[in-house]
Design a protein around this motif. Structure first.
Motif, PDB file in Angstrom:
ATOM      1  N   ALA C 131     -98.517  47.328  54.908  1.00 28.01           N
ATOM      2  CA  ALA C 131     -98.024  47.623  56.253  1.00 28.01           C
ATOM      3  C   ALA C 131     -98.083  46.368  57.115  1.00 28.01           C
ATOM      4  O   ALA C 131     -97.150  46.067  57.874  1.00 28.01           O
ATOM      5  N   SER C 132     -99.154  45.595  56.979  1.00 28.86           N
ATOM      6  CA  SER C 132     -99.275  44.381  57.788  1.00 28.86           C
ATOM      7  C   SER C 132     -98.230  43.357  57.368  1.00 28.86           C
ATOM      8  O   SER C 132     -97.704  42.601  58.189  1.00 28.86           O
ATOM      9  N   ASN C 137     -93.362  40.269  58.107  1.00 24.17           N
ATOM     10  CA  ASN C 137     -92.213  39.626  57.468  1.00 24.17           C
ATOM     11  C   ASN C 137     -90.973  40.488  57.361  1.00 24.17           C
ATOM     12  O   ASN C 137     -89.941  40.026  56.890  1.00 24.17           O
ATOM     13  N   GLY C 138     -91.081  41.757  57.688  1.00 31.95           N
ATOM     14  CA  GLY C 138     -89.928  42.644  57.548  1.00 31.95           C
ATOM     15  C   GLY C 138     -89.930  43.342  56.207  1.00 31.95           C
ATOM     16  O   GLY C 138     -90.556  42.905  55.247  1.00 31.95           O
ATOM     17  N   LYS C 139     -89.190  44.473  56.177  1.00 26.29           N
ATOM     18  CA  LYS C 139     -89.210  45.328  54.995  1.00 26.29           C
ATOM     19  C   LYS C 139     -88.713  44.627  53.742  1.00 26.29           C
ATOM     20  O   LYS C 139     -89.272  44.758  52.658  1.00 26.29           O
ATOM     21  N   LYS C 140     -87.598  43.869  53.902  1.00 31.35           N
ATOM     22  CA  LYS C 140     -86.984  43.311  52.710  1.00 31.35           C
ATOM     23  C   LYS C 140     -87.899  42.294  52.041  1.00 31.35           C
ATOM     24  O   LYS C 140     -88.129  42.342  50.823  1.00 31.35           O
ATOM     25  N   ALA C 142     -91.070  42.097  52.377  1.00 30.64           N
ATOM     26  CA  ALA C 142     -92.267  42.775  51.875  1.00 30.64           C
ATOM     27  C   ALA C 142     -91.992  43.384  50.502  1.00 30.64           C
ATOM     28  O   ALA C 142     -92.825  43.314  49.594  1.00 30.64           O
ATOM     29  N   LEU C 143     -90.775  43.961  50.354  1.00 30.44           N
ATOM     30  CA  LEU C 143     -90.418  44.551  49.061  1.00 30.44           C
ATOM     31  C   LEU C 143     -90.376  43.475  47.980  1.00 30.44           C
ATOM     32  O   LEU C 143     -90.924  43.640  46.879  1.00 30.44           O
ATOM     33  N   ASP C 144     -89.718  42.351  48.304  1.00 32.35           N
ATOM     34  CA  ASP C 144     -89.641  41.251  47.323  1.00 32.35           C
ATOM     35  C   ASP C 144     -91.040  40.777  46.954  1.00 32.35           C
ATOM     36  O   ASP C 144     -91.331  40.493  45.787  1.00 32.35           O
ATOM     37  N   TRP C 145     -91.894  40.735  47.965  1.00 31.77           N
ATOM     38  CA  TRP C 145     -93.279  40.294  47.721  1.00 31.77           C
ATOM     39  C   TRP C 145     -93.969  41.232  46.730  1.00 31.77           C
ATOM     40  O   TRP C 145     -94.545  40.808  45.737  1.00 31.77           O
ATOM     41  N   ALA C 290     -94.772  51.601  53.693  1.00 28.46           N
ATOM     42  CA  ALA C 290     -95.512  50.815  52.702  1.00 28.46           C
ATOM     43  C   ALA C 290     -95.546  51.542  51.362  1.00 28.46           C
ATOM     44  O   ALA C 290     -95.270  50.967  50.310  1.00 28.46           O
ATOM     45  N   VAL C 291     -95.861  52.845  51.405  1.00 30.24           N
ATOM     46  CA  VAL C 291     -95.946  53.620  50.167  1.00 30.24           C
ATOM     47  C   VAL C 291     -94.595  53.594  49.444  1.00 30.24           C
ATOM     48  O   VAL C 291     -94.514  53.394  48.229  1.00 30.24           O
TER      49      VAL C 291
END
Lengths: 330, 502, 300
Positions: C131-132, C137-140, C142-145, C290-291
């Motif tokens: 979530a942090s 950094n934004g959703k996209k 975060a997903l790549d991460w 996040a989930v």
């Protein structure tokens, strides 16, 4: 003589009690041999030892000149040239009749012979069915064909007829006999039923508590038993003292009294119309009369001796009457 | 429940179908298959050895082999909590010898393998008991005939013994599959994401009851699928045979030859009972100061309360249902029997969800608060375990009482009098056994209790789960041991009864 | 701690233990009739959820406001942090140099391929970290991460945070993502194997050069149905007082809400660090995103 099975000095104990005690005998080619004894006589143990399902303590078994059991040899059951038919037939319930018949290791190599057996035993209609879908008599024949299809030198049968009701029994017995004789099969049949032994076998072995009691043709055993045990095993009989009939061809010592006795079957006691025959006689007071349809079973007492006679024309007899019976010896 | 879950709108559902549904399905199937494989291996081999050999100690093994029934799958998982660590050096070797992908693959395989192994080490008794009974009922004539027809002992086992026992073994496997589907503690611990895992994650983690319900419905479909397959397999076995008149003769082995049966029987006993049990004992000793802190006696008395109330009420209900169906020969009651038996095959989590829905509906309509009450918990327990008591009691009535009841009717006895004077004394032992079976199951139950337990109401099972969930596995051995002891006594009694009846 | 409070105030405390998610579910179903006055749990995400479903009520207390920094309490003052834990990188002293470590974002770099140990995404600590990252950094991104980190994992995620440290010590992985206090628990474990683990690893606080290390809290709120509201507030005030705050570090190895006031030697030995000042209620707000991103990334 062409010996198929030779058993010598065979012994087996369970918990230090002899099930078989130094038993020896032979079966010749084409012979149907019955083993008779009361329960606990060791007859089932004998069958298991020959089949290789139990290991003997002592003795030797030779099957077709090949020792399959002695001090150093134990041939596994699957390597023995003999097959067994149990009293419950033990048809594999998960297989059709056809699959059952061809289950034996050698059966698939003897297709034409198996085909003959199937038609001989008259079970061709049942081949695609499961065991629980066919009659008791058919099951019996399937079990027989299954064992024979494996082409054994010796067939072992454990009480083959005891599972069938009495009406079926006689029919199956004659079918069985005719198939076995046609194939010239050597058979060892274990039975507690003297009638089976009398009608089927060429030779009978009587066992008593693991020991051999008598070996002879069934006819001779019936007529000339060597002991009270054998005499009683083969049907109703009267054990009368030898002194009543000195002309008897056989006699045995009674265990309890050491007196020499003779087995006299009920039908051997008759009531003669004349009085001057040379037959041995016994006087007795009638205590009971049963009519069994075709004759009268008469129970009589002579001092402390109780005996039973089978009288054809007994309609005049009355309870309490004293009658003279004549003893018909062979 | 189906209607509710389909009609409710859930924003998470699309997300679940897109992402994790396939994982849940595949993991569930893989775990069930793996567990079945190992339970077959342990259960059938030990049953065969115990049924057919007389080796030193075979009588002891006969009941030792049943003891793992006292250990629920989640406790087995905690007892072997570090089993994966044992393979760390091996994994490192794989990485250095083959490569990192190989290590990941090996690690994944190990997780499935070991989870399945741990579950089967305590579930195999279901297969063992049914297979052993089936082997013994075959008698030895089939085997003897087959051997005299020229087949080796091994061939006879595969061609005759095993096919004949197939229905019994399949029944055992089905029970194992149900237990595997139901398990939450073990899969959670080893990180195998099955449907039950998914239900908990979706409901508690995402707070999405509707999606959790849909997962429950899918899990139910899985369960019905397994029951269907079982029925098909059993229908294929078109044969029928009466229990043999001949007894099953054991082969006496001693000396070197007894090593094989000893090993075959020892492996499941050691891994399914000895290791978990003695590990727990030593852990409990380590953490004995903790006994007061978790007030384990309170937990034990709670568990006892639940287990006793549930077993008594399922037994009473079963007597009522069974007697009335036999005595009055009613069709409706027959149908309810079928339905009740479904309860046992329904995973605990699914029943709990169903109960929650029912309660939500009731409280909306009648404005009564049932959720989080003991009443609801008992209700769900009874739904789940009714079949356990009903089936033996019903067959007890059928075997013993049918003719007698007819006689009693003609003598003018009232139904209640027939029941009380005639039937109950006759099937007394069956009733006791049925009650004990429910008692054992209720004591071990976890997922259902986890969802439905009232506020501040803990059982030994939930305490074990919570403790190990807080990484206090060593301390969790205390409630675990209580569960084991509580179930051990009835299990030993039940097993000795099976022995007596033969 | 509870005892101390009772000694001081004479107020008895009844404790109901349970897993946090279940406690919340239970409070929901209990509604008005719930006997609970305080919900005490770990992770801001859970407290946020409790607030969202209306379990908590706003509290006015000068003392709480003064003792607890605003980023560590609910904007509406429905819940308050009591202790702080940081989610850090634990690395093998043997195989990793401190210079190789920098940020959470860097964990996605291919140099960590097959070297990371981290637990399941079902765990709230990971969800809050995610979530942090979404917030930062934004959703996209975060997903790549998450996708990249999943690929970098030495093994499929499983076990607890402690197990991740154990994996690093055993050589299965080189670095682990975990909470600080678990190292404290391992160091004081009765199992010598656990103490051995601690000797082989070191703690690194990521993102020191930008927003700071992700932190989370254990915290509490007063329930809406509270029957003893005043005593409940008193209890929270007691826990937030310097007297209580000073001892937390030695009991549960967590930081006091004012991190710099930390008195525990063990915690001091890990060094001081800069923490992310994000208001923690954001973690709750972003939780369901996040989930879902975790599920999409295939992070089990």
């Amino acid at each position: 003589m062409n010996s198929i099975l030779s058993v010598s000095n065979l012994s087996k104990t369970y918990n230090n009690i002899y099930a078989l005690n130094s038993l020896s005998f032979e079966c010749n080619k084409g012979e149907i041999v019955s083993v008779v004894g009361s329960s606990g006589s060791g007859k089932s143990t004998l069958l298991k030892l020959i089949a290789g399902l139990e290991i003997p303590d002592n003795g030797k078994i030779v099957l077709k000149d090949k020792p399959i059991n002695d001090e150093s040899i134990f041939v596994k059951p699957e390597k023995r040239d003999c097959d067994i038919v149990f009293q419950d037939f033990s048809l594999f319930p998960n297989m059709t009749v056809d699959e059952n018949i061809y289950f034996g290791k050698n059966a698939p190599n003897n297709k034409s012979m198996v085909g003959n057996l199937v038609s001989l035993a008259n079970i061709s209609d049942t081949l695609s069915r499961y065991p629980h879908q066919i009659s008791g008599g058919q099951q019996q024949r399937v079990a027989l064909v299954r064992a024979l299809a494996n082409n054994p030198s010796l067939l072992l049968m454990d009480e083959p007829l005891s599972h069938l009701d009495s009406a079926l029994k006689e029919k199956v017995r004659s079918e069985l006999l005719s198939i076995l004789k046609k194939l010239d099969m050597t058979v060892l049949i274990v039975t507690h039923d003297a009638e089976d032994a009398l009608t089927i076998s060429d030779k009978t072995i009587v066992l008593n508590q693991g020991r051999l009691e008598q070996v002879d043709t069934p006819r001779n055993i019936y007529k000339y038993p060597k002991s009270e045990y054998v005499a009683r095993l083969f049907g109703k009989t009267n054990i009368l003292p030898l002194k009543l009939m000195p002309g008897s061809k056989h006699s045995f010592k009674q265990k309890s009294s050491d007196n020499k006795m003779v087995s006299v079957r009920p039908h051997q006691l008759i009531i003669e119309s004349g009085t001057n025959s040379s037959l041995p006689k016994i006087k007795g007071q009638i205590t009971n009369i049963f009519n069994n349809g075709h004759s009268y079973n008469v129970e009589a007492k002579c001092e402390d001796l109780v005996f039973m006679a089978e009288i054809k024309n007994g309609s005049d007899l009355k309870i309490g009457e004293t009658v003279t019976f004549s003893i018909e010896l062979d | 429940m189906v209607i509710f879950s389909i009609s409710s709108f859930s924003s998470n559902w699309d997300h679940i179908t897109e992402t994790v549904l396939v994982t849940y399905s595949m993991n569930t199937v893989a775990l069930v298959l793996g567990t079945i494989f190992f339970t077959l291996l342990f259960g059938v081999s030990s049953a065969w050895v115990v049924a057919s050999y007389k080796f030193p100690g075979y009588k002891i093994f006969k009941w030792l082999l049943v003891l793992p029934l006292s250990i629920p799958t989640y406790i087995a998982a905690y007892a072997y909590f570090d089993i994966l660590d044992v393979f760390n050096p091996f994994l490192i070797w794989v990485r250095s010898a083959i490569g990192f992908e190989a290590m990941q693959l090996t690690n994944n395989l190990l997780v499935y393998l070991l989870t399945a192994l741990v579950m089967s080490s305590v579930l195999y008794p279901y297969v063992y008991l049914l297979a052993r009974a089936s082997f013994e009922s075959q008698g030895s004539h089939f085997i003897n005939v087959a051997r005299s027809l020229g087949h080796s002992g091994r061939a006879v086992f595969w061609k005759i013994v095993l096919p004949l026992s197939r229905p019994a073994i399949v029944a055992g496997i089905t029970l194992v599959a149900m237990e595997t589907l139901s398990d939450y503690g073990a899969v959670k611990h080893f990180g195998v994401q099955t449907f039950t895992y998914g239900i908990f994650r979706t409901w508690l983690g995402m707070g999405d009851l509707t999606s959790a319900l849909r997962l429950a419905v899918i899990l139910m479909i899985f369960t019905l699928g397994i029951l269907f397959i079982e029925k098909r397999i059993r229908a294929q076995s078109r044969f029928s045979y009466k229990s043999a008149t001949s007894s099953f003769e054991k082969i006496k082995v001693g000396g070197k030859k007894s090593i094989f049966p000893l090993v075959v029987c020892s492996i499941p006993v050691v891994f399914g009972f000895m290791i978990p049990f003695f590990r727990m004992i030593s852990w409990a000793w380590f953490s004995k100061n903790y006994i007061a802190e978790i007030s384990v006696f309170q937990l034990a008395s709670n568990t006892l309360l639940v287990a006793i109330i549930v077993s008594v009420s399922t037994v009473l209900l079963s007597i009522l249902l069974g007697f009335s169906s036999k005595y009055f020969k009613s069709k409706i009651i027959y149908t309810s029997n079928r339905l009740a038996s479904l309860g046992y095959s329904t995973p605990g989590a699914v029943i709990a969800m169903g109960a929650l829905i029912l309660v939500g509906y009731l409280s909306d309509t009648f404005n009564i608060l049932l959720s989080g009450t003991l009443f609801l918990l008992f209700f769900a327990y009874i739904v789940r375990f009714l079949a356990v008591a009903y089936q033996p009691i019903e067959s007890g009535f059928e075997k013993n009482c049918e003719d007698l009841n007819n006689a009693s009717k003609t003598l003018g006895s009232s139904p209640m009098r027939s029941l009380y004077k005639l039937n109950l004394p006759l099937i007394k032992n069956t009733i006791i056994a049925a009650g004990l079976l429910v008692f054992v199951d209720a004591t071990k139950e976890l997922p259902l209790t986890l969802i439905l337990r009232p506020f501040n109401f803990e059982t030994l099972a939930t305490a074990t789960f919570d403790l190990s969930n807080q990484a206090q596995i060593i301390e969790s051995s205390i409630p675990s041991l209580f569960i084991i002891f509580m179930t051990l006594i009835p299990i030993i009694y039940l097993n000795s009864r099976i022995g007596e009846e033969r | 701690m509870f005892k101390k409070f009772t000694e001081k105030t004479g107020i008895e405390i009844n404790i109901v233990k349970g897993s946090a998610d279940q406690l919340i579910q239970r409070l929901i179903s209990e509604g008005e009739n719930s006997p609970a006055d305080i919900l005490l749990t770990v992770d801001a995400g859970r407290l946020y959820r409790a607030k969202e479903v209306g379990l908590l009520q706003p509290i006015r207390s000068r003392m709480l406001y003064r003792n607890i920094p605003s980023s560590l309490r609910d904007p509406d003052n429905e819940w308050f942090a009591l202790t702080v834990r940081a989610r850090v990188i634990v690395y093998s002293k043997e195989r990793v140099s401190q210079d190789d470590l920098s940020t959470y974002e860097d964990l996605a770099s291919s140099k960590w391929k097959g070297r990371i140990a981290v637990r399941s995404s079902s765990n709230i600590y990971n969800q809050s970290l995610m979530a942090s990252l979404i917030e930062a950094n934004g959703k996209k991104k975060a997903l790549d991460w998450a996708k990249a980190v999943r690929l970098n994992m030495a093994r499929a995620p499983r076990g607890s945070d402690r197990d991740q440290a154990r994996a690093v010590a055993a050589g299965i992985a080189d670095i682990a993502i975990m909470n600080t206090y678990y190292i404290g628990k391992l160091a004081s474990s009765s199992d010598p194997k656990d103490r051995e683990v601690v000797k082989k690893v070191a703690i690194f606080f990521p993102n020191q050069k930008n927003r700071g290390t992700h932190i989370n809290i254990s915290g509490a709120g007063v329930t809406k149905s509270a029957k003893n509201k005043e005593n409940a507030i008193k209890f929270l005030e007691f826990l937030s007082s310097a007297e209580s705050q000073d001892v937390f570090g030695s009991i549960n190895f967590e930081y006091p809400v004012k991190i710099a006031n930390n008195k525990s030697d063990l915690l001091k030995s890990w060094g001081s660090f800069k923490s992310d000042k994000l208001n923690l209620s954001i973690l709750g707000k972003r939780n369901s995103d996040a989930v879902k991103l975790f599920d999409k990334a295939g992070w089990e």
